[in-house]
Design an enzyme around this catalytic site. Structure first.
Site, PDB file in Angstrom:
ATOM      1  N   HIS A 173       5.272   9.942  28.780  1.00  0.00           N
ATOM      2  CA  HIS A 173       5.837   9.388  30.007  1.00  0.00           C
ATOM      3  C   HIS A 173       4.900   8.431  30.746  1.00  0.00           C
ATOM      4  O   HIS A 173       5.276   7.318  31.090  1.00  0.00           O
ATOM      5  CB  HIS A 173       6.248  10.518  30.965  1.00  0.00           C
ATOM      6  CG  HIS A 173       6.814  10.019  32.255  1.00  0.00           C
ATOM      7  ND1 HIS A 173       6.024   9.746  33.363  1.00  0.00           N
ATOM      8  CD2 HIS A 173       8.074   9.700  32.615  1.00  0.00           C
ATOM      9  CE1 HIS A 173       6.787   9.297  34.344  1.00  0.00           C
ATOM     10  NE2 HIS A 173       8.035   9.266  33.923  1.00  0.00           N
ATOM     11  N   ASP A 186      10.568   9.534  26.637  1.00  0.00           N
ATOM     12  CA  ASP A 186       9.991   8.264  27.070  1.00  0.00           C
ATOM     13  C   ASP A 186       9.204   7.644  25.918  1.00  0.00           C
ATOM     14  O   ASP A 186       8.486   8.348  25.207  1.00  0.00           O
ATOM     15  CB  ASP A 186       9.038   8.502  28.245  1.00  0.00           C
ATOM     16  CG  ASP A 186       9.714   9.267  29.371  1.00  0.00           C
ATOM     17  OD1 ASP A 186      10.406   8.626  30.170  1.00  0.00           O
ATOM     18  OD2 ASP A 186       9.554  10.505  29.437  1.00  0.00           O
ATOM     19  N   GLU A 226      14.062   6.456  27.170  1.00  0.00           N
ATOM     20  CA  GLU A 226      13.665   5.604  28.293  1.00  0.00           C
ATOM     21  C   GLU A 226      12.521   4.705  27.841  1.00  0.00           C
ATOM     22  O   GLU A 226      11.468   5.191  27.417  1.00  0.00           O
ATOM     23  CB  GLU A 226      13.225   6.429  29.504  1.00  0.00           C
ATOM     24  CG  GLU A 226      12.825   5.519  30.661  1.00  0.00           C
ATOM     25  CD  GLU A 226      12.323   6.246  31.903  1.00  0.00           C
ATOM     26  OE1 GLU A 226      11.662   5.587  32.729  1.00  0.00           O
ATOM     27  OE2 GLU A 226      12.593   7.443  32.045  1.00  0.00           O
ATOM     28  N   GLU A 241      16.177  13.832  26.630  1.00  0.00           N
ATOM     29  CA  GLU A 241      15.723  12.576  27.226  1.00  0.00           C
ATOM     30  C   GLU A 241      14.230  12.483  26.949  1.00  0.00           C
ATOM     31  O   GLU A 241      13.515  13.490  27.038  1.00  0.00           O
ATOM     32  CB  GLU A 241      15.990  12.589  28.733  1.00  0.00           C
ATOM     33  CG  GLU A 241      15.644  11.297  29.461  1.00  0.00           C
ATOM     34  CD  GLU A 241      14.222  11.228  29.990  1.00  0.00           C
ATOM     35  OE1 GLU A 241      13.825  10.161  30.488  1.00  0.00           O
ATOM     36  OE2 GLU A 241      13.481  12.242  29.896  1.00  0.00           O
ATOM     37  N   HIS A 268      15.404  17.015  30.106  1.00  0.00           N
ATOM     38  CA  HIS A 268      14.470  15.992  30.596  1.00  0.00           C
ATOM     39  C   HIS A 268      13.097  16.149  29.944  1.00  0.00           C
ATOM     40  O   HIS A 268      12.424  17.157  30.145  1.00  0.00           O
ATOM     41  CB  HIS A 268      14.349  16.146  32.116  1.00  0.00           C
ATOM     42  CG  HIS A 268      13.544  15.085  32.769  1.00  0.00           C
ATOM     43  ND1 HIS A 268      12.493  15.381  33.627  1.00  0.00           N
ATOM     44  CD2 HIS A 268      13.614  13.734  32.734  1.00  0.00           C
ATOM     45  CE1 HIS A 268      11.978  14.260  34.096  1.00  0.00           C
ATOM     46  NE2 HIS A 268      12.632  13.249  33.562  1.00  0.00           N
ATOM     47  N   ARG A 269      12.714  15.154  29.156  1.00  0.00           N
ATOM     48  CA  ARG A 269      11.455  15.210  28.391  1.00  0.00           C
ATOM     49  C   ARG A 269      11.418  16.477  27.550  1.00  0.00           C
ATOM     50  O   ARG A 269      10.367  17.095  27.347  1.00  0.00           O
ATOM     51  CB  ARG A 269      10.231  15.134  29.317  1.00  0.00           C
ATOM     52  CG  ARG A 269      10.254  13.923  30.245  1.00  0.00           C
ATOM     53  CD  ARG A 269       9.078  13.913  31.215  1.00  0.00           C
ATOM     54  NE  ARG A 269       9.354  13.021  32.347  1.00  0.00           N
ATOM     55  CZ  ARG A 269       8.629  12.934  33.441  1.00  0.00           C
ATOM     56  NH1 ARG A 269       7.535  13.677  33.571  1.00  0.00           N
ATOM     57  NH2 ARG A 269       8.951  12.113  34.414  1.00  0.00           N
ATOM     58  N   ASP A 280      15.144  19.486  33.904  1.00  0.00           N
ATOM     59  CA  ASP A 280      13.987  20.139  33.287  1.00  0.00           C
ATOM     60  C   ASP A 280      14.340  21.538  32.795  1.00  0.00           C
ATOM     61  O   ASP A 280      13.567  22.144  32.042  1.00  0.00           O
ATOM     62  CB  ASP A 280      12.846  20.286  34.309  1.00  0.00           C
ATOM     63  CG  ASP A 280      12.225  18.946  34.693  1.00  0.00           C
ATOM     64  OD1 ASP A 280      12.174  18.046  33.842  1.00  0.00           O
ATOM     65  OD2 ASP A 280      11.798  18.807  35.854  1.00  0.00           O
ATOM     66  N   LYS A 282       9.476   2.661  28.558  1.00  0.00           N
ATOM     67  CA  LYS A 282       8.502   2.670  29.653  1.00  0.00           C
ATOM     68  C   LYS A 282       7.782   1.326  29.730  1.00  0.00           C
ATOM     69  O   LYS A 282       6.587   1.213  29.465  1.00  0.00           O
ATOM     70  CB  LYS A 282       7.495   3.800  29.437  1.00  0.00           C
ATOM     71  CG  LYS A 282       8.104   5.185  29.487  1.00  0.00           C
ATOM     72  CD  LYS A 282       8.689   5.534  30.839  1.00  0.00           C
ATOM     73  CE  LYS A 282       7.603   5.650  31.880  1.00  0.00           C
ATOM     74  NZ  LYS A 282       8.153   6.083  33.190  1.00  0.00           N
TER      75      LYS A 282
END
Length: 244
Positions: free
Chosen positions: A49, A36, A110, A34, A7-8, A230, A112
Site C-alpha cells: 500500500h 494495492d 488499486e 482489494e 480490504h488488503r 478490513d 498506487k
C-alpha cells in the site's frame, strides 16, 4: 446481493496485502479482495500500500528503490507479532493471480500512482490480466483518474472505478463520462440518496473502508453494490443474518 471485498485481504486480522490475508478472505467467504500495486526498481508489480516499506515491513525506504528479490526478503507482518505471522512477505501481483486460479474471487486492484509516477504500470497490469484471462474478474481503481482512463483505453473489457474521498456532485455522471461502471467513494463522502441514484443510473457503488457493524447494516439495507472492509468475516455474518 451486496458483495463483500476484503480490504488488503482480511487486514483487520492478518498482515495487510499478504498472501495470508488473501487466504483468510477466501476462507471467510468474501466475494472479492482489494489490493494495492506498485512497481519495484526492476519493474516488477508488487502488492503493497505505502510508497515506502517502513510501516508494513521491517525494512526502510521507497518501494521503487528495491528489486523484487530484495523486497521479498523483508518481513511484512508489521503489527502482527505472533509466531503465526513471522514469514509474511510482500507478494508479487503474478503470485496473487496464480492463486486466484484456484477460486472465483473478484479482485480490485488499486494502482498506487498518485504520488509516485510509475511509468508503464497500467500497461504491465493490463498485460498480466490478459495473460491470465481475468478481464471479467478484475476491477481497476485509483485516486489517479488519468491512470484508470488509460487502463480503459488499453482494455475496455476490464472494469474501471474512480476512488475519491470528497463529495462529488452527481458522481454517476462523472463515472459515465470516463466509462467507469462503478464509483469507489470514501464512506463519509456518500449519502444514501447518492448511492441509490448512482445505482438507478447503472453505476455500481463500493464504499471504503466499512468496518463498523452499523455502517455495514446501512449498506446492506440499501442493497449497495458492494463495500470494502478490513473485517470480511463480520460482514459476511451480518449479511447471512439478513437472509434469515
Amino acid at each position: 446481493m451486496t458483495l463483500i471485498f476484503a480490504h488488503r485481504g482480511s487486514a483487520g486480522t492478518h498482515p495487510e496485502n499478504t498472501m495470508e490475508a488473501f487466504y483468510e478472505a477466501e476462507r471467510v467467504m468474501a466475494d472479492g479482495i482489494e489490493l494495492d500495486v506498485q512497481l519495484t526498481k526492476d519493474g516488477e508489480m508488487v502488492v503493497i500500500h505505502d510508497e515506502t516499506v517502513d510501516r508494513t515491513t521491517n525494512g526502510k525506504g521507497f518501494v521503487k528503490d528495491y528489486t523484487l528479490k530484495e523486497i521479498q526478503k523483508l518481513q511484512a507482518n508489521f503489527k502482527f507479532k505472533s509466531k503465526l505471522f513471522k514469514k509474511n512477505r510482500v507478494p508479487s501481483l503474478r503470485e496473487v493471480f496464480q492463486w486466484l486460479k484456484g477460486n472465483k474471487l473478484l479482485c480490485n486492484i488499486e494502482l498506487k500512482n498518485s504520488i509516485m509516477d510509475y511509468q508503464g504500470l497500467e500497461e504491465k497490469v493490463i498485460g498480466l490480466i490478459r495473460e491470465f484471462g481475468y478481464e471479467n474478474r478484475i476491477i481497476i481503481s485509483s485516486f489517479n483518474h488519468y491512470s484508470i482512463v488509460a487502463c480503459y483505453r488499453l482494455e475496455p473489457a476490464v472494469e474501471i472505478a474512480p476512488l475519491y474521498s470528497s463529495r462529488l456532485f452527481m458522481p454517476w455522471i462523472y463515472a459515465q463520462s470516463i466509462r467507469a461502471k462503478a464509483i469507489h467513494p470514501n464512506l463519509k463522502a456518500v449519502r444514501d440518496e447518492i448511492i441509490i441514484e448512482a445505482m438507478n443510473n447503472g453505476i455500481g457503488v463500493r464504499p471504503y473502508t466499512v468496518n463498523k457493524a452499523d455502517q455495514m447494516e446501512r449498506l446492506l439495507n440499501l442493497g449497495c453494490t458492494a463495500f470494502v472492509t478490513d473485517y470480511p468475516e463480520k460482514a459476511w455474518k451480518l449479511r447471512e443474518n439478513k437472509k434469515g
